[in-house]
Design a protein around this motif. Structure first.
Motif, PDB file in Angstrom:
ATOM      1  N   PHE A  23      -0.151 -13.122  -6.980  1.00  0.00           N
ATOM      2  CA  PHE A  23       0.861 -12.119  -6.667  1.00  0.00           C
ATOM      3  C   PHE A  23       0.578 -11.467  -5.311  1.00  0.00           C
ATOM      4  O   PHE A  23      -0.566 -11.127  -5.009  1.00  0.00           O
ATOM      5  CB  PHE A  23       0.909 -11.045  -7.754  1.00  0.00           C
ATOM      6  CG  PHE A  23       1.332 -11.582  -9.084  1.00  0.00           C
ATOM      7  CD1 PHE A  23       2.673 -11.784  -9.371  1.00  0.00           C
ATOM      8  CD2 PHE A  23       0.397 -11.903 -10.051  1.00  0.00           C
ATOM      9  CE1 PHE A  23       3.073 -12.295 -10.598  1.00  0.00           C
ATOM     10  CE2 PHE A  23       0.780 -12.414 -11.281  1.00  0.00           C
ATOM     11  CZ  PHE A  23       2.128 -12.615 -11.559  1.00  0.00           C
ATOM     12  N   ILE A  24       1.637 -11.282  -4.504  1.00  0.00           N
ATOM     13  CA  ILE A  24       1.482 -10.605  -3.213  1.00  0.00           C
ATOM     14  C   ILE A  24       1.917  -9.147  -3.291  1.00  0.00           C
ATOM     15  O   ILE A  24       1.611  -8.375  -2.392  1.00  0.00           O
ATOM     16  CB  ILE A  24       2.225 -11.339  -2.084  1.00  0.00           C
ATOM     17  CG1 ILE A  24       3.732 -11.373  -2.326  1.00  0.00           C
ATOM     18  CG2 ILE A  24       1.659 -12.735  -1.897  1.00  0.00           C
ATOM     19  CD1 ILE A  24       4.538 -11.869  -1.137  1.00  0.00           C
ATOM     20  N   ALA A  25       2.629  -8.796  -4.328  1.00  0.00           N
ATOM     21  CA  ALA A  25       2.995  -7.402  -4.609  1.00  0.00           C
ATOM     22  C   ALA A  25       2.870  -7.196  -6.106  1.00  0.00           C
ATOM     23  O   ALA A  25       3.109  -8.114  -6.885  1.00  0.00           O
ATOM     24  CB  ALA A  25       4.422  -7.107  -4.149  1.00  0.00           C
ATOM     25  N   GLY A  26       2.494  -6.000  -6.481  1.00  0.00           N
ATOM     26  CA  GLY A  26       2.365  -5.688  -7.893  1.00  0.00           C
ATOM     27  C   GLY A  26       3.722  -5.405  -8.514  1.00  0.00           C
ATOM     28  O   GLY A  26       4.767  -5.517  -7.858  1.00  0.00           O
ATOM     29  N   PRO A  27       3.746  -5.023  -9.774  1.00  0.00           N
ATOM     30  CA  PRO A  27       4.997  -4.698 -10.448  1.00  0.00           C
ATOM     31  C   PRO A  27       5.786  -3.643  -9.664  1.00  0.00           C
ATOM     32  O   PRO A  27       5.214  -2.708  -9.101  1.00  0.00           O
ATOM     33  CB  PRO A  27       4.531  -4.155 -11.806  1.00  0.00           C
ATOM     34  CG  PRO A  27       3.215  -4.843 -12.039  1.00  0.00           C
ATOM     35  CD  PRO A  27       2.588  -4.927 -10.671  1.00  0.00           C
ATOM     36  N   GLY A  28       7.090  -3.838  -9.586  1.00  0.00           N
ATOM     37  CA  GLY A  28       7.953  -2.911  -8.866  1.00  0.00           C
ATOM     38  C   GLY A  28       7.781  -2.970  -7.353  1.00  0.00           C
ATOM     39  O   GLY A  28       8.195  -2.060  -6.652  1.00  0.00           O
ATOM     40  N   GLY A  29       7.136  -4.026  -6.848  1.00  0.00           N
ATOM     41  CA  GLY A  29       6.929  -4.155  -5.406  1.00  0.00           C
ATOM     42  C   GLY A  29       5.759  -3.350  -4.876  1.00  0.00           C
ATOM     43  O   GLY A  29       5.606  -3.199  -3.664  1.00  0.00           O
ATOM     44  N   ASP A  30       4.906  -2.837  -5.762  1.00  0.00           N
ATOM     45  CA  ASP A  30       3.774  -1.999  -5.358  1.00  0.00           C
ATOM     46  C   ASP A  30       2.813  -2.759  -4.451  1.00  0.00           C
ATOM     47  O   ASP A  30       2.338  -3.836  -4.793  1.00  0.00           O
ATOM     48  CB  ASP A  30       3.021  -1.505  -6.589  1.00  0.00           C
ATOM     49  CG  ASP A  30       1.749  -0.768  -6.234  1.00  0.00           C
ATOM     50  OD1 ASP A  30       1.779   0.037  -5.283  1.00  0.00           O
ATOM     51  OD2 ASP A  30       0.723  -1.010  -6.893  1.00  0.00           O
ATOM     52  N   MET A  31       2.549  -2.193  -3.271  1.00  0.00           N
ATOM     53  CA  MET A  31       1.601  -2.787  -2.332  1.00  0.00           C
ATOM     54  C   MET A  31       0.320  -1.969  -2.230  1.00  0.00           C
ATOM     55  O   MET A  31      -0.600  -2.341  -1.503  1.00  0.00           O
ATOM     56  CB  MET A  31       2.250  -2.902  -0.942  1.00  0.00           C
ATOM     57  CG  MET A  31       3.465  -3.795  -0.904  1.00  0.00           C
ATOM     58  SD  MET A  31       3.111  -5.515  -1.257  1.00  0.00           S
ATOM     59  CE  MET A  31       2.194  -5.977   0.189  1.00  0.00           C
ATOM     60  N   GLY A  32       0.233  -0.871  -2.964  1.00  0.00           N
ATOM     61  CA  GLY A  32      -0.939  -0.004  -2.905  1.00  0.00           C
ATOM     62  C   GLY A  32      -2.222  -0.685  -3.334  1.00  0.00           C
ATOM     63  O   GLY A  32      -3.315  -0.276  -2.928  1.00  0.00           O
TER      64      GLY A  32
END
Length: 183
Positions: A23-32
């Protein structure tokens, strides 16, 4: 590390940091998650901002979460990139954004990005845009950095597709998962 002489003129490079589960972004587009899990950059990655002449950014990525928002590291390559960008989107904003052009057609977005990049890379940001470039036969290279975390969900670096097997040639001396497309 790849030298400038080895970079094809305006090659389209999809670069992304991904979790071990893809995955390059977490759930919901989270990049934190990136700030919590990134290790020290390699020499190949440190050179990438100066080898990049233009960013080709997907619309969701452009409107999405920047893990460095509000800091000196805000923006692409933790704020190290200051060149032109082309955003591929179905809905361009009504007002212009300095240094950013908007295109609604993939081929035109790639052509314009290559014009702006000159002899340097067009760095593709965004999984959907990278996958569209791959399906259209426009992607030249892929660079993936794997971070030691399992996110368990989110945006995958690559979604299953109908392309079948795609041959890749590892680029030597990069120390990364850096590949050139076999044509």
């Amino acid at each position: 590390m790849i030298t400038k002489e080895e970079v094809p003129m305006a090659a389209l490079l999809y670069s992304a940091t991904m979790s071990l589960d893809g995955f390059i972004a977490g759930p919901g587009g989270d990049m934190g998650w990136l700030n919590r899990h990134l290790g020290p950059p390699s020499p190949a990655l440190e050179a990438l901002p100066s080898q990049t002449g233009c960013l080709l950014i997907g619309g969701r990525t452009f409107r999405g979460d920047d893990p460095n928002a509000g800091t000196d590291s805000e923006g692409a390559f933790e704020g190290e990139y200051a060149g032109p960008s082309v955003v591929l989107t179905r809905t361009p904003p009504a007002e212009s954004v300095p240094g950013v052009e908007f295109e609604t057609d993939l081929v035109r977005a790639v052509e314009r990005s290559r014009e702006l990049a000159g002899e340097r890379y067009v760095n593709v940001l965004g999984a959907a845009t990278a996958q569209a470039c791959l399906r259209a036969g426009l992607l030249d290279e892929i660079l993936l950095c794997v971070t030691p975390v399992l996110l368990g969900g989110g945006t995958r670096a690559f979604e299953p597709n109908d392309l079948g097997e795609v041959g890749l040639e590892p680029l030597p001396d990069t120390g990364e998962l850096w590949f050139r497309m076999r044509r």
